[in-house]
Design an enzyme around this catalytic site. Sequence first.
Site, PDB file in Angstrom:
ATOM      1  N   ASP A  94       5.248  -8.987   5.554  1.00  0.00           N
ATOM      2  CA  ASP A  94       5.509  -9.528   4.229  1.00  0.00           C
ATOM      3  C   ASP A  94       4.155 -10.007   3.686  1.00  0.00           C
ATOM      4  OD1 ASP A  94       6.111 -11.047   2.059  1.00  0.00           O
ATOM      5  OD2 ASP A  94       7.749 -12.156   3.004  1.00  0.00           O
ATOM      6  N   CYS A 105       3.099  -0.657 -12.511  1.00  0.00           N
ATOM      7  CA  CYS A 105       3.483   0.435 -13.411  1.00  0.00           C
ATOM      8  C   CYS A 105       4.647  -0.058 -14.280  1.00  0.00           C
ATOM      9  CB  CYS A 105       3.827   1.715 -12.663  1.00  0.00           C
ATOM     10  SG  CYS A 105       5.219   1.542 -11.551  1.00  0.00           S
ATOM     11  N   ALA A 158       0.778  -1.243   0.000  1.00  0.00           N
ATOM     12  CA  ALA A 158       0.000   0.000   0.000  1.00  0.00           C
ATOM     13  C   ALA A 158       0.807   1.290   0.000  1.00  0.00           C
ATOM     14  CB  ALA A 158      -0.912   0.002   1.215  1.00  0.00           C
TER      15      ALA A 158
HETATM   16  N1  SAM Z   1       0.184   1.011  -3.876  1.00  0.00           N
HETATM   17  C1  SAM Z   1       1.164   2.026  -3.590  1.00  0.00           C
HETATM   18  C2  SAM Z   1       0.569   3.375  -3.911  1.00  0.00           C
HETATM   19  O1  SAM Z   1      -0.343   3.476  -4.725  1.00  0.00           O
HETATM   20  O2  SAM Z   1       1.020   4.372  -3.308  1.00  0.00           O
HETATM   21  C3  SAM Z   1       2.455   1.774  -4.360  1.00  0.00           C
HETATM   22  C4  SAM Z   1       3.018   0.414  -4.094  1.00  0.00           C
HETATM   23  S1  SAM Z   1       4.586   0.107  -4.841  1.00  0.00           S
HETATM   24  C5  SAM Z   1       4.159  -0.135  -6.497  1.00  0.00           C
HETATM   25  C6  SAM Z   1       4.914  -1.518  -4.294  1.00  0.00           C
HETATM   26  C7  SAM Z   1       5.064  -1.661  -2.797  1.00  0.00           C
HETATM   27  O3  SAM Z   1       5.262  -3.047  -2.505  1.00  0.00           O
HETATM   28  C8  SAM Z   1       6.261  -0.942  -2.176  1.00  0.00           C
HETATM   29  O4  SAM Z   1       5.797  -0.008  -1.234  1.00  0.00           O
HETATM   30  C9  SAM Z   1       7.055  -2.056  -1.477  1.00  0.00           C
HETATM   31  O5  SAM Z   1       7.579  -1.662  -0.230  1.00  0.00           O
HETATM   32  C10 SAM Z   1       5.983  -3.127  -1.307  1.00  0.00           C
HETATM   33  N2  SAM Z   1       6.474  -4.519  -1.174  1.00  0.00           N
HETATM   34  C11 SAM Z   1       7.537  -5.107  -1.739  1.00  0.00           C
HETATM   35  N3  SAM Z   1       7.619  -6.398  -1.374  1.00  0.00           N
HETATM   36  C12 SAM Z   1       6.539  -6.647  -0.584  1.00  0.00           C
HETATM   37  C13 SAM Z   1       6.063  -7.793   0.117  1.00  0.00           C
HETATM   38  N4  SAM Z   1       6.695  -8.953   0.049  1.00  0.00           N
HETATM   39  N5  SAM Z   1       4.948  -7.658   0.846  1.00  0.00           N
HETATM   40  C14 SAM Z   1       4.288  -6.478   0.935  1.00  0.00           C
HETATM   41  N6  SAM Z   1       4.692  -5.366   0.296  1.00  0.00           N
HETATM   42  C15 SAM Z   1       5.802  -5.445  -0.452  1.00  0.00           C
END
Ligand code: SAM
Length: 349
Positions: free
Chosen positions: A204, A274, A154
């Site tokens: 996670d 994206c 998020a």
């Molecule tokens: N949804 C957000 C927004 O609209 O502002 C952007 C999200 S960004 C594309 C992807 C997110 O996935 C990052 O904040 C990252 O920290 C998180 N992330 C990466 N690996 C993850 C995991 N195993 N579990 C949960 N979140 C994770």
Amino acid sequence: MEIKESFEEHFKRLLDKDYDKFLEWSFRLLKKAIRINTIKLIDDINYDNLKCIIKEENLRYISKEIDNIYNLRQNPFKINISAKEVLSRLKDYGWEIKRIPFYKYGFWIDGYRRDIGNTVEFQLGYYYPQEAASMIPPIALDPKKDDVILDLAAAPGSKTTQIAMHMENEGLIIANDVDINRIRALGENLQKQGIINTIVTMMDGLKIDRLNIKFDKILLDAPCSGTGAIRKSYKTLKIWSNDAINRLSYLQKKLIIKAFDNLKEGGTLVYSTCSVEPLENEFIVDYLLSKRENAKIEKINIPNLNKSEIIEEYGKYKIENLEDIRNTVRIWPWDNDTEGFYIAKIKKI
Ligand code: SAM
């Protein structure tokens, strides 16, 4: 800016004659965009009210059709200020305001003053700076007031705050992320936007079973390579590699299965990135369909949104569930003058 040989080879294979176009668009300035926050502002967005703020030629060809789709209620703030008032204040900064054709609450900002994160109106949470294409996944999710929703990845909360706004601050959102620094920004954004229906968790996403909740709706805005957003950050070009794509693809497959398994029967999962890489997009959703018989793709119908053909094969890979995957949405930067994006809406039957 140096382009890696492997990047060039990969994208030439993917895009053929459109490769130069992809490069050209990847270096074009990305238009700044904001989303009006109806949790704080009265929604008085309509053709007549916007006439004095937005140029007629921009207003005329899009407005009426999308104005009637939503009519969101301020909740619980009773601040006596409307979207029209705030947009006209922004116009007074010397900004040129244009409508984003596919979303009632989205506006492009152009003109003299472009530091959209540095205004009193932003600090008061009257709007949220958000890239136009990033507004699409929450629209596809179609949040309702009594939903229990998980936003699995998020932070920093662009989409969480948009989802909360569509729920009129009711129901429940669990906004999860794994990264503490990004979660800090998420907390600040939720507070600034006046969101009170959201709980933040730091886990996670692969361990989300521990919540022991089956959700009505889940957004998986997956960690990705960001190749649709090169025009926002050239850093993407530097860190791009085939290995990175394969690693991300592996994680995305695990996350999409985990998300799907935590939906209620009849629930909806929106998967988005994206990225423009097929191995992070069509092939991830195709993988889910092959692993879960009760996963069905739903069409995403958003007026005025331009889309492109999906990618059906890449190298040795071929999409298996072609008819389904054709109902997912691939957007190149040139389709709507935004970032490149991919969005799939999946129903658990
Ligand atoms: N949804 C957000 C927004 O609209 O502002 C952007 C999200 S960004 C594309 C992807 C997110 O996935 C990052 O904040 C990252 O920290 C998180 N992330 C990466 N690996 C993850 C995991 N195993 N579990 C949960 N979140 C994770």
